[in-house]
Design a protein around this motif. Structure first.
Motif, PDB file in Angstrom:
ATOM      1  N   LYS A 122      -3.259   9.913  -1.951  1.00 22.37           N
ATOM      2  CA  LYS A 122      -2.438  11.092  -2.216  1.00 22.37           C
ATOM      3  C   LYS A 122      -2.802  12.145  -1.182  1.00 22.37           C
ATOM      4  O   LYS A 122      -3.996  12.436  -1.005  1.00 22.37           O
ATOM      5  CB  LYS A 122      -2.718  11.634  -3.618  1.00 22.37           C
ATOM      6  CG  LYS A 122      -2.225  10.730  -4.716  1.00 22.37           C
ATOM      7  CD  LYS A 122      -2.492  11.398  -6.054  1.00 22.37           C
ATOM      8  CE  LYS A 122      -2.249  10.416  -7.170  1.00 22.37           C
ATOM      9  NZ  LYS A 122      -2.868  10.836  -8.419  1.00 22.37           N
TER      10      LYS A 122
ATOM     11  N   LYS B  95       1.484  -6.386  -5.952  1.00 18.09           N
ATOM     12  CA  LYS B  95       0.069  -6.033  -6.063  1.00 18.09           C
ATOM     13  C   LYS B  95      -0.292  -4.942  -5.054  1.00 18.09           C
ATOM     14  O   LYS B  95      -0.019  -5.101  -3.847  1.00 18.09           O
ATOM     15  CB  LYS B  95      -0.769  -7.294  -5.805  1.00 18.09           C
ATOM     16  CG  LYS B  95      -2.246  -7.093  -5.993  1.00 18.09           C
ATOM     17  CD  LYS B  95      -2.982  -8.421  -5.926  1.00 18.09           C
ATOM     18  CE  LYS B  95      -4.470  -8.269  -6.169  1.00 18.09           C
ATOM     19  NZ  LYS B  95      -5.159  -7.425  -5.210  1.00 18.09           N
ATOM     20  N   GLU B  96      -0.900  -3.874  -5.528  1.00 19.86           N
ATOM     21  CA  GLU B  96      -1.302  -2.774  -4.632  1.00 19.86           C
ATOM     22  C   GLU B  96      -2.640  -3.144  -3.994  1.00 19.86           C
ATOM     23  O   GLU B  96      -3.616  -3.399  -4.705  1.00 19.86           O
ATOM     24  CB  GLU B  96      -1.399  -1.465  -5.435  1.00 19.86           C
ATOM     25  CG  GLU B  96      -1.443  -0.232  -4.569  1.00 19.86           C
ATOM     26  CD  GLU B  96      -1.079   1.050  -5.327  1.00 19.86           C
ATOM     27  OE1 GLU B  96      -1.091   1.050  -6.565  1.00 19.86           O
ATOM     28  OE2 GLU B  96      -0.804   2.054  -4.650  1.00 19.86           O
TER      29      GLU B  96
ATOM     30  N   SER C  91       4.822   3.275  -7.269  1.00 22.77           N
ATOM     31  CA  SER C  91       3.747   2.297  -7.420  1.00 22.77           C
ATOM     32  C   SER C  91       3.851   1.599  -8.772  1.00 22.77           C
ATOM     33  O   SER C  91       3.710   0.377  -8.870  1.00 22.77           O
ATOM     34  CB  SER C  91       2.390   2.996  -7.281  1.00 22.77           C
ATOM     35  OG  SER C  91       1.366   2.136  -7.690  1.00 22.77           O
ATOM     36  N   GLU C  92       4.137   2.378  -9.809  1.00 26.56           N
ATOM     37  CA  GLU C  92       4.255   1.785 -11.155  1.00 26.56           C
ATOM     38  C   GLU C  92       5.411   0.801 -11.215  1.00 26.56           C
ATOM     39  O   GLU C  92       5.294  -0.283 -11.792  1.00 26.56           O
ATOM     40  CB  GLU C  92       4.431   2.888 -12.203  1.00 26.56           C
ATOM     41  CG  GLU C  92       3.131   3.648 -12.425  1.00 26.56           C
ATOM     42  CD  GLU C  92       3.284   4.860 -13.342  1.00 26.56           C
ATOM     43  OE1 GLU C  92       2.257   5.492 -13.622  1.00 26.56           O
ATOM     44  OE2 GLU C  92       4.425   5.189 -13.743  1.00 26.56           O
TER      45      GLU C  92
ATOM     46  N   TRP D 195      -7.511   6.102   6.217  1.00 31.31           N
ATOM     47  CA  TRP D 195      -7.221   5.271   5.032  1.00 31.31           C
ATOM     48  C   TRP D 195      -6.617   3.919   5.462  1.00 31.31           C
ATOM     49  O   TRP D 195      -7.005   2.871   4.957  1.00 31.31           O
ATOM     50  CB  TRP D 195      -6.261   6.055   4.130  1.00 31.31           C
ATOM     51  CG  TRP D 195      -5.807   5.362   2.892  1.00 31.31           C
ATOM     52  CD1 TRP D 195      -6.495   5.248   1.723  1.00 31.31           C
ATOM     53  CD2 TRP D 195      -4.555   4.713   2.680  1.00 31.31           C
ATOM     54  NE1 TRP D 195      -5.730   4.572   0.798  1.00 31.31           N
ATOM     55  CE2 TRP D 195      -4.547   4.235   1.361  1.00 31.31           C
ATOM     56  CE3 TRP D 195      -3.426   4.498   3.478  1.00 31.31           C
ATOM     57  CZ2 TRP D 195      -3.461   3.544   0.817  1.00 31.31           C
ATOM     58  CZ3 TRP D 195      -2.356   3.821   2.944  1.00 31.31           C
ATOM     59  CH2 TRP D 195      -2.380   3.345   1.634  1.00 31.31           C
TER      60      TRP D 195
ATOM     61  N   ILE E  41       3.683   7.970  -7.403  1.00 32.99           N
ATOM     62  CA  ILE E  41       3.104   7.321  -8.597  1.00 32.99           C
ATOM     63  C   ILE E  41       4.170   6.460  -9.284  1.00 32.99           C
ATOM     64  O   ILE E  41       3.937   5.305  -9.641  1.00 32.99           O
ATOM     65  CB  ILE E  41       2.550   8.395  -9.566  1.00 32.99           C
ATOM     66  CG1 ILE E  41       1.376   9.110  -8.919  1.00 32.99           C
ATOM     67  CG2 ILE E  41       2.152   7.782 -10.903  1.00 32.99           C
ATOM     68  CD1 ILE E  41       0.952  10.411  -9.588  1.00 32.99           C
TER      69      ILE E  41
ATOM     70  N   ALA F 168       0.883  -1.169   0.000  1.00 34.30           N
ATOM     71  CA  ALA F 168       0.000   0.000   0.000  1.00 34.30           C
ATOM     72  C   ALA F 168       0.919   1.217   0.000  1.00 34.30           C
ATOM     73  O   ALA F 168       2.050   1.143   0.494  1.00 34.30           O
ATOM     74  CB  ALA F 168      -0.894  -0.009   1.241  1.00 34.30           C
TER      75      ALA F 168
ATOM     76  N   GLN G 259       4.582  -2.437  -9.342  1.00 31.32           N
ATOM     77  CA  GLN G 259       3.622  -3.249 -10.103  1.00 31.32           C
ATOM     78  C   GLN G 259       4.264  -3.869 -11.339  1.00 31.32           C
ATOM     79  O   GLN G 259       3.968  -4.996 -11.697  1.00 31.32           O
ATOM     80  CB  GLN G 259       2.412  -2.407 -10.484  1.00 31.32           C
ATOM     81  CG  GLN G 259       1.597  -2.053  -9.242  1.00 31.32           C
ATOM     82  CD  GLN G 259       0.327  -1.325  -9.567  1.00 31.32           C
ATOM     83  OE1 GLN G 259      -0.596  -1.907 -10.130  1.00 31.32           O
ATOM     84  NE2 GLN G 259       0.272  -0.053  -9.229  1.00 31.32           N
TER      85      GLN G 259
ATOM     86  N   SER H 184      -4.592  -1.408  -1.913  1.00 30.19           N
ATOM     87  CA  SER H 184      -5.580  -0.351  -1.719  1.00 30.19           C
ATOM     88  C   SER H 184      -5.191   0.785  -2.669  1.00 30.19           C
ATOM     89  O   SER H 184      -3.994   0.994  -2.879  1.00 30.19           O
ATOM     90  CB  SER H 184      -5.534   0.137  -0.270  1.00 30.19           C
ATOM     91  OG  SER H 184      -6.502   1.114  -0.059  1.00 30.19           O
ATOM     92  N   SER H 185      -6.164   1.480  -3.231  1.00 27.79           N
ATOM     93  CA  SER H 185      -5.798   2.581  -4.139  1.00 27.79           C
ATOM     94  C   SER H 185      -4.911   3.569  -3.411  1.00 27.79           C
ATOM     95  O   SER H 185      -5.190   3.916  -2.249  1.00 27.79           O
ATOM     96  CB  SER H 185      -7.044   3.334  -4.580  1.00 27.79           C
ATOM     97  OG  SER H 185      -7.834   2.507  -5.349  1.00 27.79           O
ATOM     98  N   MET H 186      -3.917   4.030  -4.093  1.00 28.40           N
ATOM     99  CA  MET H 186      -2.949   4.942  -3.488  1.00 28.40           C
ATOM    100  C   MET H 186      -3.628   6.145  -2.837  1.00 28.40           C
ATOM    101  O   MET H 186      -4.546   6.727  -3.397  1.00 28.40           O
ATOM    102  CB  MET H 186      -2.013   5.440  -4.609  1.00 28.40           C
ATOM    103  CG  MET H 186      -0.938   6.388  -4.154  1.00 28.40           C
ATOM    104  SD  MET H 186      -0.141   7.181  -5.589  1.00 28.40           S
ATOM    105  CE  MET H 186       0.293   5.751  -6.550  1.00 28.40           C
TER     106      MET H 186
END
Ligand SMILES: Cc1cc2nc3c(=O)[nH]c(=O)nc-3n(C[C@H](O)[C@H](O)[C@H](O)COP(=O)(O)O)c2cc1C
Length: 146
Positions: A123, A116-117, A107-108, A139, A104, A87, A111, A119-121
């Motif tokens: 910001k 595997k992420e 995360s890229e 969060w 960002i 996460a 991946q 939870s959505s990042m």
């Protein structure tokens, strides 16, 4: 038993490090085992844990100082991370064109290496946020940690 959580901090001026310590306390209070890396060193990271990355953007979209070396290692070594879940909290300021670019980018990269992420990042915009800790702790609460 839940996997331990490796907290990897990317901070230059300390805001993100402070935020990450608050998060660690919350995770520990919820019985998670954590390792705190304020200056992540490749050889000290447990890749069999879950990652929580807290990364500020500096420069023109660059990683904050404390995590530059680790991210360079990751980029060059290209390990297979298909087993890894993570996460990520990206800290930035929306007055920059490169808002949260470092988070960002991280995360890229993770991946691309197969991670595997979970939870959505998140910001966090430091230009408008007065209580980043509150947002981050809410969060963290909704994540199902493996
Ligand atoms: C010199 C400088 C450059 C920055 N560049 C960016 C940027 O390119 N993109 C962004 O989203 N935020 C940028 N920021 C905002 C930081 O991410 C924000 O201030 C953050 O709280 C810094 O975290 P830290 O105290 O953990 O280093 C910049 C801040 C400074 C001081």
């Amino acid at each position: 038993m839940a996997l331990p959580i490796e907290i990897l901090v990317g901070s230059t001026a300390g805001n993100t490090e402070y935020l990450a310590t608050e998060i660690e306390q919350k995770l520990n209070a919820s019985n998670h085992t954590t390792q705190f890396h304020d200056f992540p060193k490749w050889e000290e990271i447990n890749f069999n844990a879950t990652f929580l990355l807290c990364i500020a953007t500096h420069g023109a979209g660059e990683y904050a100082e404390s995590i530059v070396d680790f991210m360079e290692h990751l980029e060059h070594r290209q390990p297979d991370l298909t087993h890894l879940k993570f996460a990520l909290i990206a800290i930035g300021d929306s007055s920059y064109d490169t808002y949260c670019s470092a988070g960002i980018k991280a995360s890229e990269l993770l991946q691309r290496l197969g991670a595997k992420e979970i939870s959505s990042m998140l910001k966090i915009d430091m230009q408008i946020t007065t209580e980043p800790e509150k947002i981050a702790l809410e969060w963290i609460d909704q994540i199902s940690w493996p």
